[in-house]
Design an enzyme around this catalytic site. Sequence first.
Site, PDB file in Angstrom:
ATOM      1  CG  ASP A   1       0.271  29.519  -2.593  1.00 30.42           C
ATOM      2  OD1 ASP A   1      -0.385  28.642  -3.177  1.00 30.42           O
ATOM      3  OD2 ASP A   1      -0.118  30.089  -1.560  1.00 30.42           O
TER       4      ASP A   1
ATOM      5  NE  ARG B   1      -2.325  27.359  -1.311  1.00 30.75           N
ATOM      6  CZ  ARG B   1      -2.302  27.667  -0.027  1.00 30.75           C
ATOM      7  NH1 ARG B   1      -3.176  27.132   0.790  1.00 30.75           N
ATOM      8  NH2 ARG B   1      -1.415  28.512   0.436  1.00 30.75           N
TER       9      ARG B   1
HETATM   10  N1  LIG Z   1       4.633  22.789  -1.514  1.00 30.80           N
HETATM   11  C1  LIG Z   1       4.448  22.620  -0.203  1.00 30.80           C
HETATM   12  N2  LIG Z   1       3.197  22.646   0.251  1.00 30.80           N
HETATM   13  C2  LIG Z   1       3.013  22.484   1.565  1.00 30.80           C
HETATM   14  C3  LIG Z   1       4.078  22.297   2.463  1.00 30.80           C
HETATM   15  N3  LIG Z   1       3.569  22.159   3.708  1.00 30.80           N
HETATM   16  C4  LIG Z   1       2.225  22.259   3.579  1.00 30.80           C
HETATM   17  N4  LIG Z   1       1.879  22.441   2.287  1.00 30.80           N
HETATM   18  C5  LIG Z   1       0.570  22.695   1.709  1.00 30.80           C
HETATM   19  O1  LIG Z   1       0.191  23.997   2.085  1.00 30.80           O
HETATM   20  C6  LIG Z   1      -1.219  24.093   2.074  1.00 30.80           C
HETATM   21  C7  LIG Z   1      -1.665  24.724   3.385  1.00 30.80           C
HETATM   22  O2  LIG Z   1      -2.832  25.320   3.150  1.00 30.80           O
HETATM   23  P1  LIG Z   1      -3.682  26.171   4.182  1.00 30.80           P
HETATM   24  O3  LIG Z   1      -3.980  25.330   5.389  1.00 30.80           O
HETATM   25  O4  LIG Z   1      -4.800  26.766   3.411  1.00 30.80           O
HETATM   26  O5  LIG Z   1      -2.683  27.259   4.751  1.00 30.80           O
HETATM   27  P2  LIG Z   1      -2.153  28.674   4.343  1.00 30.80           P
HETATM   28  O6  LIG Z   1      -2.381  29.052   2.935  1.00 30.80           O
HETATM   29  O7  LIG Z   1      -0.742  28.721   4.820  1.00 30.80           O
HETATM   30  O8  LIG Z   1      -2.988  29.711   5.167  1.00 30.80           O
HETATM   31  P3  LIG Z   1      -3.701  29.678   6.559  1.00 30.80           P
HETATM   32  O9  LIG Z   1      -3.495  28.339   7.162  1.00 30.80           O
HETATM   33  O10 LIG Z   1      -5.121  29.973   6.232  1.00 30.80           O
HETATM   34  O11 LIG Z   1      -3.091  30.766   7.336  1.00 30.80           O
HETATM   35  C8  LIG Z   1      -1.753  22.699   1.840  1.00 30.80           C
HETATM   36  O12 LIG Z   1      -2.120  22.554   0.475  1.00 30.80           O
HETATM   37  C9  LIG Z   1      -0.548  21.819   2.175  1.00 30.80           C
HETATM   38  O13 LIG Z   1      -0.569  20.593   1.473  1.00 30.80           O
HETATM   39  C10 LIG Z   1       5.405  22.311   1.951  1.00 30.80           C
HETATM   40  O14 LIG Z   1       6.385  22.202   2.657  1.00 30.80           O
HETATM   41  N5  LIG Z   1       5.532  22.466   0.604  1.00 30.80           N
END
Ligand SMILES: Nc1nc2c(ncn2[C@@H]2O[C@H](COP(=O)(O)OP(=O)(O)OP(=O)(O)O)[C@@H](O)[C@H]2O)c(=O)[nH]1
Length: 196
Positions: A124, A126
């Site tokens: 992650d 971010r």
């Molecule tokens: N690298 C990667 N990113 C992913 C994948 N699936 C989803 N994402 C990314 O994960 C992020 C999800 O962000 P959020 O919705 O904030 O979710 P989170 O950090 O899991 O936390 P909450 O939803 O708040 O519980 C987005 O930037 C998506 O593009 C994956 O398989 N690989």
Amino acid sequence: MDYIASSKLPTPWAEFSIHIFVDPATSKEHLALTLGDVSDGKPVLARVHSECLTGDALFSQRCDCGAQLETALRAIATEGRGVLLYLRQEGRGIGLVNKIRAYQLQDAGADTVEANERLGFPADMRRYDLCKPMLAKFGISALRLMTNNPRKVRAMEKIGVQVSERIPIQVNRNPFNENYLSTKATKLGHWLKERL
Ligand SMILES: Nc1nc2c(ncn2[C@@H]2O[C@H](COP(=O)(O)OP(=O)(O)OP(=O)(O)O)[C@@H](O)[C@H]2O)c(=O)[nH]1
Ligand SMILES: [Zn+2]
């Protein structure tokens, strides 16, 4: 973070205000949606959502992003007050190209974290420091945050945004995102119950 402009944004659930910011360090455009009086000092119902083009715009069932986005907007509309930050950090910060590469590796058996690592990225990438000036623009300093992600809660507290309440947002568990969600729980520490 430079604030640029605001307008109305009618949605099926409420007429939000949309606000556009640009981060001069990256030239990325970030958005905030607000509803009601958020500047009265009381904690604000909030979603800090990272961009997921496939989930948010293309109805992908590989993740829970689209459903979380809609659920958050509906919740804010029901309350008549709240904020959603839409951060352009696609694919947990690795970008759309690398996210699709990661999906390709996942189709061949890797989990989301292994796929990122095989591409040479941390699980992650971010950053949440940009939330502080965006929230400050609306006079918001405390959130009732809709998330299952402990890292997000810690990140808010680290930048000086109080999280007075953490509200679970578990939606759209389905056969296509079962592994994605269980990897969130086992490797990324998300608070996720087995069953919705
Ligand atoms: N690298 C990667 N990113 C992913 C994948 N699936 C989803 N994402 C990314 O994960 C992020 C999800 O962000 P959020 O919705 O904030 O979710 P989170 O950090 O899991 O936390 P909450 O939803 O708040 O519980 C987005 O930037 C998506 O593009 C994956 O398989 N690989
Ligand atoms: Zn997604």
